[in-house]
Enzyme design. Structure first.
Site, PDB file in Angstrom:
ATOM      1  N   HIS A 503      -4.336 -37.402  -8.197  1.00  0.00           N
ATOM      2  CA  HIS A 503      -4.549 -38.094  -6.927  1.00  0.00           C
ATOM      3  C   HIS A 503      -3.896 -37.292  -5.809  1.00  0.00           C
ATOM      4  CE1 HIS A 503      -4.955 -42.059  -9.447  1.00  0.00           C
ATOM      5  NE2 HIS A 503      -5.953 -41.219  -9.621  1.00  0.00           N
TER       6      HIS A 503
HETATM    7  C1  LIG Z   1      -8.063 -37.385 -15.698  1.00  0.00           C
HETATM    8  C2  LIG Z   1      -8.452 -37.962 -14.361  1.00  0.00           C
HETATM    9  C3  LIG Z   1      -8.560 -39.331 -14.212  1.00  0.00           C
HETATM   10  C4  LIG Z   1      -8.927 -39.866 -12.972  1.00  0.00           C
HETATM   11  N1  LIG Z   1      -9.076 -41.211 -12.864  1.00  0.00           N
HETATM   12  C5  LIG Z   1      -9.378 -41.758 -11.669  1.00  0.00           C
HETATM   13  C6  LIG Z   1      -9.550 -43.171 -11.539  1.00  0.00           C
HETATM   14  O1  LIG Z   1      -9.475 -43.922 -12.497  1.00  0.00           O
HETATM   15  N2  LIG Z   1      -9.821 -43.661 -10.310  1.00  0.00           N
HETATM   16  C7  LIG Z   1      -9.928 -42.877  -9.219  1.00  0.00           C
HETATM   17  O2  LIG Z   1     -10.130 -43.402  -8.121  1.00  0.00           O
HETATM   18  N3  LIG Z   1      -9.811 -41.536  -9.324  1.00  0.00           N
HETATM   19  C8  LIG Z   1      -9.548 -40.967 -10.515  1.00  0.00           C
HETATM   20  N4  LIG Z   1      -9.441 -39.606 -10.634  1.00  0.00           N
HETATM   21  C9  LIG Z   1      -9.662 -38.778  -9.429  1.00  0.00           C
HETATM   22  C10 LIG Z   1     -11.141 -38.519  -9.222  1.00  0.00           C
HETATM   23  O3  LIG Z   1     -11.655 -37.837 -10.318  1.00  0.00           O
HETATM   24  C11 LIG Z   1     -11.349 -37.713  -7.932  1.00  0.00           C
HETATM   25  O4  LIG Z   1     -10.823 -38.455  -6.846  1.00  0.00           O
HETATM   26  C12 LIG Z   1     -12.801 -37.448  -7.624  1.00  0.00           C
HETATM   27  O5  LIG Z   1     -13.464 -36.922  -8.730  1.00  0.00           O
HETATM   28  C13 LIG Z   1     -12.912 -36.500  -6.434  1.00  0.00           C
HETATM   29  O6  LIG Z   1     -14.265 -36.220  -6.158  1.00  0.00           O
HETATM   30  P1  LIG Z   1     -14.655 -34.983  -5.236  1.00  0.00           P
HETATM   31  O7  LIG Z   1     -16.138 -34.913  -5.232  1.00  0.00           O
HETATM   32  O8  LIG Z   1     -13.958 -35.081  -3.941  1.00  0.00           O
HETATM   33  O9  LIG Z   1     -14.029 -33.697  -5.955  1.00  0.00           O
HETATM   34  P2  LIG Z   1     -14.333 -33.074  -7.407  1.00  0.00           P
HETATM   35  O10 LIG Z   1     -14.758 -34.111  -8.344  1.00  0.00           O
HETATM   36  O11 LIG Z   1     -13.156 -32.260  -7.738  1.00  0.00           O
HETATM   37  O12 LIG Z   1     -15.580 -32.125  -7.127  1.00  0.00           O
HETATM   38  C14 LIG Z   1     -15.452 -30.922  -6.424  1.00  0.00           C
HETATM   39  C15 LIG Z   1     -16.458 -29.940  -6.969  1.00  0.00           C
HETATM   40  O13 LIG Z   1     -16.412 -28.780  -6.146  1.00  0.00           O
HETATM   41  C16 LIG Z   1     -16.510 -27.630  -6.958  1.00  0.00           C
HETATM   42  N5  LIG Z   1     -15.887 -26.518  -6.228  1.00  0.00           N
HETATM   43  C17 LIG Z   1     -14.584 -26.379  -5.898  1.00  0.00           C
HETATM   44  N6  LIG Z   1     -14.390 -25.243  -5.229  1.00  0.00           N
HETATM   45  C18 LIG Z   1     -15.593 -24.639  -5.123  1.00  0.00           C
HETATM   46  C19 LIG Z   1     -16.022 -23.425  -4.532  1.00  0.00           C
HETATM   47  N7  LIG Z   1     -15.189 -22.605  -3.908  1.00  0.00           N
HETATM   48  N8  LIG Z   1     -17.340 -23.100  -4.613  1.00  0.00           N
HETATM   49  C20 LIG Z   1     -18.220 -23.925  -5.251  1.00  0.00           C
HETATM   50  N9  LIG Z   1     -17.859 -25.086  -5.831  1.00  0.00           N
HETATM   51  C21 LIG Z   1     -16.563 -25.440  -5.755  1.00  0.00           C
HETATM   52  C22 LIG Z   1     -15.777 -27.994  -8.236  1.00  0.00           C
HETATM   53  O14 LIG Z   1     -16.189 -27.189  -9.312  1.00  0.00           O
HETATM   54  C23 LIG Z   1     -16.162 -29.463  -8.387  1.00  0.00           C
HETATM   55  O15 LIG Z   1     -17.315 -29.641  -9.183  1.00  0.00           O
HETATM   56  C24 LIG Z   1      -9.136 -39.029 -11.858  1.00  0.00           C
HETATM   57  C25 LIG Z   1      -9.043 -37.642 -12.029  1.00  0.00           C
HETATM   58  C26 LIG Z   1      -8.714 -37.111 -13.263  1.00  0.00           C
HETATM   59  C27 LIG Z   1      -8.648 -35.648 -13.429  1.00  0.00           C
END
Ligand SMILES: Cc1cc2nc3c(=O)[nH]c(=O)nc-3n(C[C@H](O)[C@H](O)[C@H](O)COP(=O)(O)OP(=O)(O)OC[C@H]3O[C@@H](n4cnc5c(N)ncnc54)[C@H](O)[C@@H]3O)c2cc1C
Ligand code: SF4
Length: 573
Positions: A503
Site C-alpha cells: 500500500h
Molecule cells: C499481495 C498484495 C495484496 C494486495 N491486497 C490488496 C487488497 O486486499 N485491497 C486493496 O485495496 N489493495 C490491495 N493490494 C494493492 C493493489 O494490488 C494495488 O493497489 C493495485 O493493484 C494498484 O493498481 P494500479 O493499476 O495502480 O497498479 P499495478 O497493478 O501495479 O499496475 C501497474 C502496471 O504498470 C506496469 N508498468 C510499470 N511500469 C511500467 C513501464 N515503465 N512501462 C510499461 N508498463 C509498466 C506494470 O507491469 C503493471 O502491470 C494488494 C497488493 C499486493 C501485492
C-alpha cells in the site's frame, strides 16, 4: 535510434486496474487506445490447478522482475540508498492486470475525513494539532464528489458487502452490488466480542465474489470457492475481480484497444507544455520506439509514475530541504504492526480455508471517528480479523519463546496451525517533509535509466498509533477468550525486508493548488494538460484502509476527464 511509430489518440503506460479502467471507459466511447505493458499477457487459464505456494507466494511468479529494474531505499537522507535486490516489504505487479491479479480484494472506500484531512483537523483541534514537518494536505476533491465513481467501480468489480449503511463511514448512494461473504465461525467470534465492547463490526467489502454476478458491462463471473490461495495468486475461477476479468475484455471487445506486451516505457516526450508521446523499449528484441500520442496516461503504479515524471522533467522535483516542488512529495506507506494473537489449546478452527477478502472490521478508531484531543497522533486505522487461508510453508505462528527451528518448533507449529487467531490493525500513514521519492544518483536499471529512490522511515506518530491500535486489538482478543494471548504494539525503524503491505502511495499527489500538487482532481498534470497520472501516486496521504477502492474511483473520474479532454482540450479545473 528509436523508430517513430504513427501517432495514436491515447497511449496508456501500464495495464493494471488503473490502466484497464481508463482503457475500457475510453474505448467504449470509440476512442482508440494503445496500452503499453512491460510484462506479459495473463489470463484465468494460467491459474488452473496450480495452487503452488513456492512458485507464486515465495518465488513471486506474478511480480516485478528485480533483475531488470528495482528501487533503492534508505531510511533518511544522511544514508546512502541501496537497491532492493529481492522482494520483501511490498510486492509490485508486472504483466496484464498488474498487482490486481495477485491482490486480496479487500475493497474499501476512504472516509469523508480523508479527503479534507487538513481542513477538518484544523477545524476540530486547531492548527497546532498538526506537528511541525507533517505535510498534511486536502485532496482537492470531497467524498461526496467521489461517491458516484466509487459506486461505479464497485458495480464493475461486483464488490460484496453488507446491505445496511455502516454508521462509521461515508454515506452510500446504493447498497453493494452483491451480498457479503459467508460469516465463518471466527468472524462471528470477532463480531460478538467487538459488539460486546460497543464497537460497530461489519463484513469486509470483498472483490472475491460472494455469488455469481453479471456487471453493468455484461461481464459474468463465478463465485468464490474460499480456496485460500488468493493473496499472491491469480484466481482460477475468475471470482476475484481484477482488470483482466472485468474491464480489459470490455475494452478488447470494442476493437479500439491494442495492448503491446514487453513494452517498457522509459520516458514521456515533453515539449515544455504538453506530452507528445512516450519512448519504450521492446524488452524481447531490445528495439526502441517512439510512440507519439495526443493524450498520455501514466498508470504504471506509484514508483514508475513518479520515476517517469522525474526522468522526463515534467513538473518541479520535490526538494525536501525547502519543501518546494511537488514531484516525489508525500510518499506514504502504512503501519500494520499493532495486533493481538490468541492461542486456543482447547479449540480448532478451519482457518486453512478462506478468501483474500474474507474478514470483519470496525472503524470506531479509524480516521477522526474518535476524539484525538488527548492523543499524540492523528488519524487511526481499521481493526480487523481476516481469514485468508493458511499456506503450508509460510504459516508457522507459534507462541513466543518457541525455538525458531528444530523438533520443538515443528511440534508447536503442528499443534497451533489451526488454533491461533489474529486481530490486527491497518494504521494510516501521514506525510512528512522528509519522506519522498527521487531519482537515485548512482544505480540504474537494465536500460540505463536511474532507479527511483525511496527515503522513508516510521515516525513517532506511527509508533503512538500502533501502540494505541494494539491495545484496542488486545481488548477484542481478550473478549474472544483464547487460552493465552500476545499483544504486539512495538514499531521499530522501517525495514524494506519483511513483507508488510503493498500500500505505497503519493509522489504525484492531487490537490487544488498547482504549487503543492502534481495533478488536479481529474489526475490531469498541472504542467502538461494532456498528461494524466493515475493511481495511488495521487494520494496526498494514506488512510487506514486498503487503497484500491480509491484507486478505482479516481481512475473512473480520470477516465471521465480524459474523455472530456479528448473532445475539448484544456485544463479541466
Ligand atoms: C499481495 C498484495 C495484496 C494486495 N491486497 C490488496 C487488497 O486486499 N485491497 C486493496 O485495496 N489493495 C490491495 N493490494 C494493492 C493493489 O494490488 C494495488 O493497489 C493495485 O493493484 C494498484 O493498481 P494500479 O493499476 O495502480 O497498479 P499495478 O497493478 O501495479 O499496475 C501497474 C502496471 O504498470 C506496469 N508498468 C510499470 N511500469 C511500467 C513501464 N515503465 N512501462 C510499461 N508498463 C509498466 C506494470 O507491469 C503493471 O502491470 C494488494 C497488493 C499486493 C501485492
Ligand atoms: S479465495 Fe476465492 S477469489 Fe480468491 S483465488 Fe480462491 S476462489 Fe478465487
Amino acid at each position: 535510434m528509436a523508430k517513430t511509430l504513427p501517432k495514436v489518440p491515447v497511449v496508456i503506460v501500464g495495464m493494471g486496474w488503473a490502466g484497464g479502467i481508463i482503457a475500457s471507459e475510453l474505448t467504449k466511447q470509440g476512442i482508440k487506445v494503445v496500452g503499453l505493458e512491460r510484462g506479459k499477457k495473463r489470463s484465468t487459464e494460467d491459474y488452473y490447478l496450480v495452487h503452488d505456494e513456492l512458485r507464486y507466494a515465495l518465488r513471486y511468479e506474478l511480480m516485478q522482475d528485480l533483475s531488470k529494474e528495482t528501487l533503492t531505499f534508505r531510511n533518511n537522507s544522511k544514508q546512502t540508498a541501496l537497491p532492493m535486490r529481492s522482494l520483501g516489504s511490498f510486492l509490485i505487479g508486472e504483466g496484464l492486470g498488474g498487482a490486481g491479479v495477485h491482490w486480496n480484494g479487500q475493497t474499501f472506500r476512504f472516509l469523508p475525513y480523508d479527503f479534507e484531512i487538513r481542513s477538518k483537523t484544523v477545524e476540530r483541534y486547531g492548527q497546532s494539532k498538526i506537528p511541525q514537518g507533517m505535510t498534511l494536505q486536502d485532496w482537492g476533491v470531497t467524498y461526496d464528489e467521489l461517491e458516484p465513481y466509487y459506486d461505479k467501480f464497485e458495480k464493475i468489480a461486483g464488490i460484496s458487502g453488507e446491505k445496511e449503511q455502516n454508521p462509521m463511514v461515508g454515506k452510500r448512494a446504493n447498497p453493494f452490488p452483491t451480498p457479503p461473504m459467508k460469516k465463518s465461525p471466527i468472524l462471528k467470534m470477532f463480531e460478538d466480542a467487538s459488539k460486546k465492547l460497543g464497537y460497530h463490526p461489519y463484513m469486509m467489502p470483498s472483490a472475491n465474489l460472494s455469488e455469481p454476478y453479471k456487471n453493468p458491462d455484461g461481464i459474468e463471473r463465478a463465485q468464490c470457492q474460499y480456496c485460500g490461495y488468493c493473496e499472491r495468486f491469480g484466481c482460477e475461477y475468475g471470482a476475484k475481480a481484477d482488470a483482466v476479468v472485468t474491464v480489459l475484455p470490455v475494452a478488447e471487445k470494442t476493437g479500439n484497444l491494442e495492448v503491446r506486451y514487453y513494452a517498457n516505457v522509459t520516458k514521456v516526450l515533453y515539449d515544455g507544455k504538453k506530452a507528445t508521446g512516450v519512448v519504450y523499449v521492446d524488452t524481447q528484441s531490445g528495439e526502441e520506439f517512439q510512440q507519439p500520442a495526443d493524450i498520455v496516461v501514466l498508470a504504471s503504479y506509484v514508483f514508475n509514475n513518479v520515476r517517469l515524471l522525474l526522468q522526463s522533467k515534467i513538473g518541479k522535483a520535490y526538494d525536501p530541504s525547502s519543501g518546494q516542488g511537488a514531484v516525489g512529495k508525500n510518499y506514504c506507506y502504512q503501519a500494520q504492526a499493532g495486533k493481538a494473537v490468541g492461542f486456543y489449546d482447547d479449540r480448532e478452527f478451519n482457518t486453512y480455508m478462506g478468501a483474500g477478502a474474507l474478514g470483519m472490521e470496525f472503524d470506531d478508531f479509524n480516521g477522526d471517528n474518535f476524539d484525538h484531543s488527548n492523543l499524540n497522533f492523528l488519524h487511526g486505522g481499521g481493526i480487523r480479523i481476516s481469514q485468508t487461508g493458511l499456506r503450508p510453508i509460510q504459516n508457522n505462528t507459534v507462541p513466543k519463546g518457541t525455538p525458531k527451528w528444530g523438533a520443538e518448533f515443528k511440534k508447536q507449529s503442528l499443534k497451533y496451525v489451526n488454533r491461533y487467531l489474529t486481530v490486527g490493525s491497518q494504521g494510516a500513514s501521514l506525510p512528512w517533509q522528509q519522506h519522498y521519492l527521487d531519482l537515485d544518483p548512482t544505480y540504474k536499471d537494465a536500460y540505463g535509466n536511474p532507479l527511483i529512490r525511496l527515503t522513508f522511515d516510521f515516525e513517532e506518530q506511527d509508533r503512538q498509533l500502533v501502540k494505541f491500535m494494539a491495545e484496542k486489538a488486545g481488548e477484542v482478543m481478550k473478549e474472544m477468550k483464547p487460552t493465552h494471548m500476545e499483544v504486539s504494539g512495538e514499531l521499530g525503524p522501517y525495514s524494506i525486508v519483511p513483507y508488510q503491505s503493498t500500500h505505497n502511495t503519493g509522489g504525484a499527489i492531487m490537490g487544488a493548488d498547482p504549487g503543492t500538487s502534481v495533478v488536479n482532481s481529474y489526475l490531469q498534470a498541472w504542467d502538461a494538460e494532456n498528461l494524466f497520472v493515475v493511481g495511488a501516486s495521487a494520494f496526498p496521504h494514506n488512510s487506514g484502509y486498503n487503497p484500491t477502492g480509491t484507486v478505482g474511483a479516481l481512475s473512473y473520474r480520470a477516465a471521465e476527464g480524459i474523455a472530456k479532454y479528448a473532445k475539448q482540450p484544456g485544463m479541466l479545473v
